[in-house]
Design a protein around this motif. Structure first.
Motif, PDB file in Angstrom:
ATOM      1  N   LEU A  30       0.858  -1.182   0.000  1.00 47.82           N
ATOM      2  CA  LEU A  30       0.000   0.000   0.000  1.00 47.82           C
ATOM      3  C   LEU A  30       0.892   1.228   0.000  1.00 47.82           C
ATOM      4  O   LEU A  30       1.920   1.260   0.671  1.00 47.82           O
ATOM      5  CB  LEU A  30      -0.835   0.049   1.286  1.00 47.82           C
ATOM      6  CG  LEU A  30      -1.672  -1.160   1.655  1.00 47.82           C
ATOM      7  CD1 LEU A  30      -2.188  -1.008   3.084  1.00 47.82           C
ATOM      8  CD2 LEU A  30      -2.831  -1.280   0.677  1.00 47.82           C
ATOM      9  N   SER A  31       0.480   2.226  -0.750  1.00 45.96           N
ATOM     10  CA  SER A  31       1.173   3.499  -0.669  1.00 45.96           C
ATOM     11  C   SER A  31       0.112   4.465  -0.177  1.00 45.96           C
ATOM     12  O   SER A  31      -0.870   4.711  -0.864  1.00 45.96           O
ATOM     13  CB  SER A  31       1.688   3.880  -2.046  1.00 45.96           C
ATOM     14  OG  SER A  31       2.671   4.850  -1.942  1.00 45.96           O
ATOM     15  N   THR A  32       0.284   4.949   1.043  1.00 51.03           N
ATOM     16  CA  THR A  32      -0.830   5.708   1.607  1.00 51.03           C
ATOM     17  C   THR A  32      -0.922   7.088   0.997  1.00 51.03           C
ATOM     18  O   THR A  32       0.057   7.642   0.503  1.00 51.03           O
ATOM     19  CB  THR A  32      -0.697   5.875   3.134  1.00 51.03           C
ATOM     20  OG1 THR A  32       0.297   6.867   3.376  1.00 51.03           O
ATOM     21  CG2 THR A  32      -0.340   4.578   3.788  1.00 51.03           C
ATOM     22  N   LEU A  49      -3.269   2.087  10.913  1.00 52.37           N
ATOM     23  CA  LEU A  49      -4.480   1.621  10.222  1.00 52.37           C
ATOM     24  C   LEU A  49      -4.116   0.634   9.112  1.00 52.37           C
ATOM     25  O   LEU A  49      -4.715  -0.446   8.991  1.00 52.37           O
ATOM     26  CB  LEU A  49      -5.204   2.843   9.634  1.00 52.37           C
ATOM     27  CG  LEU A  49      -6.668   2.653   9.249  1.00 52.37           C
ATOM     28  CD1 LEU A  49      -7.523   2.532  10.511  1.00 52.37           C
ATOM     29  CD2 LEU A  49      -7.156   3.867   8.422  1.00 52.37           C
ATOM     30  N   SER A  50      -3.120   1.006   8.314  1.00 55.92           N
ATOM     31  CA  SER A  50      -2.728   0.151   7.184  1.00 55.92           C
ATOM     32  C   SER A  50      -2.114  -1.155   7.672  1.00 55.92           C
ATOM     33  O   SER A  50      -2.325  -2.220   7.072  1.00 55.92           O
ATOM     34  CB  SER A  50      -1.729   0.884   6.295  1.00 55.92           C
ATOM     35  OG  SER A  50      -2.294   2.061   5.799  1.00 55.92           O
ATOM     36  N   GLU A  53      -4.855  -3.376   8.694  1.00 55.00           N
ATOM     37  CA  GLU A  53      -5.586  -3.875   7.526  1.00 55.00           C
ATOM     38  C   GLU A  53      -4.851  -5.063   6.893  1.00 55.00           C
ATOM     39  O   GLU A  53      -5.450  -6.101   6.599  1.00 55.00           O
ATOM     40  CB  GLU A  53      -5.722  -2.730   6.522  1.00 55.00           C
ATOM     41  CG  GLU A  53      -6.632  -3.047   5.355  1.00 55.00           C
ATOM     42  CD  GLU A  53      -6.818  -1.809   4.477  1.00 55.00           C
ATOM     43  OE1 GLU A  53      -7.080  -0.715   5.044  1.00 55.00           O
ATOM     44  OE2 GLU A  53      -6.669  -1.942   3.250  1.00 55.00           O
ATOM     45  N   LEU A  54      -3.523  -4.901   6.743  1.00 50.34           N
ATOM     46  CA  LEU A  54      -2.742  -5.995   6.143  1.00 50.34           C
ATOM     47  C   LEU A  54      -2.693  -7.197   7.073  1.00 50.34           C
ATOM     48  O   LEU A  54      -2.731  -8.351   6.622  1.00 50.34           O
ATOM     49  CB  LEU A  54      -1.323  -5.515   5.813  1.00 50.34           C
ATOM     50  CG  LEU A  54      -1.217  -4.541   4.637  1.00 50.34           C
ATOM     51  CD1 LEU A  54       0.198  -3.994   4.523  1.00 50.34           C
ATOM     52  CD2 LEU A  54      -1.632  -5.223   3.328  1.00 50.34           C
ATOM     53  N   ALA A  55      -2.603  -6.932   8.380  1.00 50.66           N
ATOM     54  CA  ALA A  55      -2.562  -8.030   9.345  1.00 50.66           C
ATOM     55  C   ALA A  55      -3.864  -8.828   9.281  1.00 50.66           C
ATOM     56  O   ALA A  55      -3.861 -10.067   9.343  1.00 50.66           O
ATOM     57  CB  ALA A  55      -2.332  -7.489  10.751  1.00 50.66           C
ATOM     58  N   ARG A  56      -4.982  -8.135   9.129  1.00 49.20           N
ATOM     59  CA  ARG A  56      -6.284  -8.816   9.057  1.00 49.20           C
ATOM     60  C   ARG A  56      -6.378  -9.629   7.772  1.00 49.20           C
ATOM     61  O   ARG A  56      -6.783 -10.783   7.769  1.00 49.20           O
ATOM     62  CB  ARG A  56      -7.416  -7.777   9.106  1.00 49.20           C
ATOM     63  CG  ARG A  56      -8.808  -8.396   9.129  1.00 49.20           C
ATOM     64  CD  ARG A  56      -9.865  -7.343   9.415  1.00 49.20           C
ATOM     65  NE  ARG A  56      -9.608  -6.145   8.621  1.00 49.20           N
ATOM     66  CZ  ARG A  56      -9.640  -4.900   9.085  1.00 49.20           C
ATOM     67  NH1 ARG A  56      -9.923  -4.678  10.351  1.00 49.20           N
ATOM     68  NH2 ARG A  56      -9.399  -3.874   8.287  1.00 49.20           N
ATOM     69  N   GLN A  57      -5.922  -8.992   6.691  1.00 48.57           N
ATOM     70  CA  GLN A  57      -6.047  -9.612   5.375  1.00 48.57           C
ATOM     71  C   GLN A  57      -5.296 -10.943   5.270  1.00 48.57           C
ATOM     72  O   GLN A  57      -5.777 -11.889   4.654  1.00 48.57           O
ATOM     73  CB  GLN A  57      -5.510  -8.622   4.339  1.00 48.57           C
ATOM     74  CG  GLN A  57      -5.963  -8.884   2.931  1.00 48.57           C
ATOM     75  CD  GLN A  57      -5.536  -7.739   2.016  1.00 48.57           C
ATOM     76  OE1 GLN A  57      -5.266  -6.625   2.476  1.00 48.57           O
ATOM     77  NE2 GLN A  57      -5.480  -8.023   0.730  1.00 48.57           N
TER      78      GLN A  57
END
Lengths: 336, 336
Positions: A30-32, A49-50, A53-57
């Motif tokens: 991701l590039s925020t 936040l990012s 998100e990646l940890a969940r994914q």
């Protein structure tokens, strides 16, 4: 079940975050949208936040090894405080690690960005086959990082790798650091632009002047394109950069006898126009380089190559940090 | 029961052998009558005889940890062969380790002599408090050795530490290695003599000329004594050596950020007359040195000091080799 780690590349302008498998496979990056200029707290919020998100994914298919963050500055590794960072206003003396760990509830590893790039190249780039390497990054400035025995080398106060401030011409140009004749004054993109500008102002570089007229940014890239087309002044400028790099590298090779030196950063794309002068200096100036070469065909010769991972080296190296530090904790679970 | 090891310092002219306790205490040292010039086989026979003698002498009160041998040359550590040694005619490509182990029946460790000196200083000399150091030896030539994480650093082909061939003045004097402006051309005893000789030939150094008239050997030591008495040309010569050392050291400090740099070899006795110029260069040229200094009073600043063990550093370091390699075998018993 494979594991993965999340790497963060906190640049001077943008923030990049990636989930990387322990195999080296990039799962997602991701590039925020958050520009670093918008300030520390917003950047940290976006980062957390990012990461979540990646940890969940990937948390259902992979074990999370941890979080690694590359930062362009001097880090006190014992406290996890960013000591100073020229391009991150408001971040100096900030306890980045504690703040991130508080927000995430998992261990976070910080590392200087040049060391991350060196580690990334060692892991899945130009340095896969070696345990020790030196990386020199040619960008706005000249930076560097060492990997010794597979790990980033920090030095006494975390300042190892200031290769851009090695002296190549003792009576040379004044550098911002106060020294004269630093490598950075000859081999950075800034130096390429300066040398082009000086040559044009001197009135002896009409060909180069025509090239540069078409580029409002007056960039090192345009000097490079001009050199590739064979323009003599542009070629000479890159040759000067190559000679300076060669002088510094010859001294490093004589001192350390590492197997590998990797040239990265944006300027490394100009390898074809500066490397002949660089290699010429190594042959002339490094008894250790020549001794390695005379053991022809064996894997004993010193190798100097352009980086393989381009702009991703730092991001991949940051993700690698928790993987090589794994002995210090178990896999972690991020409350997502 | 304490243990001990036997260290051997095979110099270009003499052979020294010592029994050293694991505490660092010198139990006994021998300087054999056999001159190295008398040839390889005589030297090896004398070496084996003296090692047996020391093993017998201390074998009843101490356990023998092993034998370490320091050699002024490039060693293939995997095979234990001396690859090349400029000052040991007849020894090149000779399997020194196998030959000694055959004669003694116990494991023998070989190491480059400059690395031995660095290890000796790390063990019981100037580097006791650190894990990483760089040693520069100023003698007939300029050599060097690194200790990283407590162990000698060899590099890819065992040639790490060629610090005398770091470039300090890119357009400087031609060196025997083929490069121009090597540190060795300014900071060795040979260079001091050459600079003195040139100054006298130039007719502008009457004071120095009078000093040197009294010394048939025309030695660097006499130039030093002349400098200590305040003679301007002699002082300037040592200042040149100090500036050259400072330029090389500033680059090493910026690159590696080691905690300690030790200056050894015979020339290091002239510390008082060359160190002011050296330290001046570090302040001017090393951003990392200055950053360490600004953390005043803490143990975070880079230290540059003269060696403590003098001519014994290599001998003590050689004896240390089997002690730090101990995990690879048990205490050994030498049939005496």
């Amino acid at each position: 079940m494979r594991s993965f780690a999340i790497g963060v590349d906190l640049g001077g302008t943008n923030l990049r975050i990636a989930a990387v498998e322990d195999s080296g496979r990039l799962l997602q990056s991701l590039s925020t949208a958050t520009e670093v200029a918008r300030g520390r707290d917003l950047v940290l919020a976006e980062m957390a936040l990012s990461i979540r998100e990646l940890a969940r994914q990937f948390g259902s298919t992979h074990k999370l090894a941890g979080i690694g963050v590359g930062i362009p500055g001097i880090i006190d590794l014992s406290s996890g405080t960013l000591h100073s960072a020229a391009n991150l206003p408001g971040w100096s003396n900030y306890p980045v690690r504690a703040e991130l760990e508080k927000r995430l509830g998992v261990p976070v590893l910080l590392e200087n960005d040049a060391n991350c790039a060196a580690l990334g190249e060692k892991w899945i780039g130009a340095g896969k086959e070696v345990d020790d390497l030196c990386m020199i990054t040619l960008g706005t400035g000249v930076g560097g990082g060492f990997v010794i025995a597979g790990k980033p080398w920090h030095g006494l106060i975390g300042m190892a790798g200031e290769i851009g401030h090695m002296t190549v011409f003792p009576d040379g140009r004044l550098c911002g650091c106060g020294n004269y004749g630093c490598l950075e004054q000859y081999a950075s993109a800034t130096a390429i632009r300066r040398m082009a500008s000086e040559a044009i102002a001197g009135g002896q570089a009409q060909g180069l002047a025509r090239c540069m007229d078409s580029d409002p940014a007056f960039s090192a890239r345009t000097v490079f394109q001009c050199a590739v087309r064979g323009e003599a002044t542009a070629l000479k400028i890159f040759s000067t950069a190559g000679h300076a790099l060669g002088i510094a590298l010859a001294s490093l090779i004589n001192a350390l006898n590492f197997p590998l030196y990797v040239i990265g950063g944006g300027m490394s794309k100009a390898w074809e126009v500066f490397s002949p002068a660089l290699l010429d200096e190594l042959h002339k100036r490094s008894i250790v380089f020549r001794a390695g070469e005379s053991a022809a065909g064996s894997p004993k010769s010193t190798t100097v190559v352009p980086a393989r991972l381009g702009g991703d080296a730092g991001l991949m190296g940051a993700a690698r940090l928790p993987m090589i530090a794994r002995s210090s904790w178990n896999f972690c679970s991020l409350a997502v």
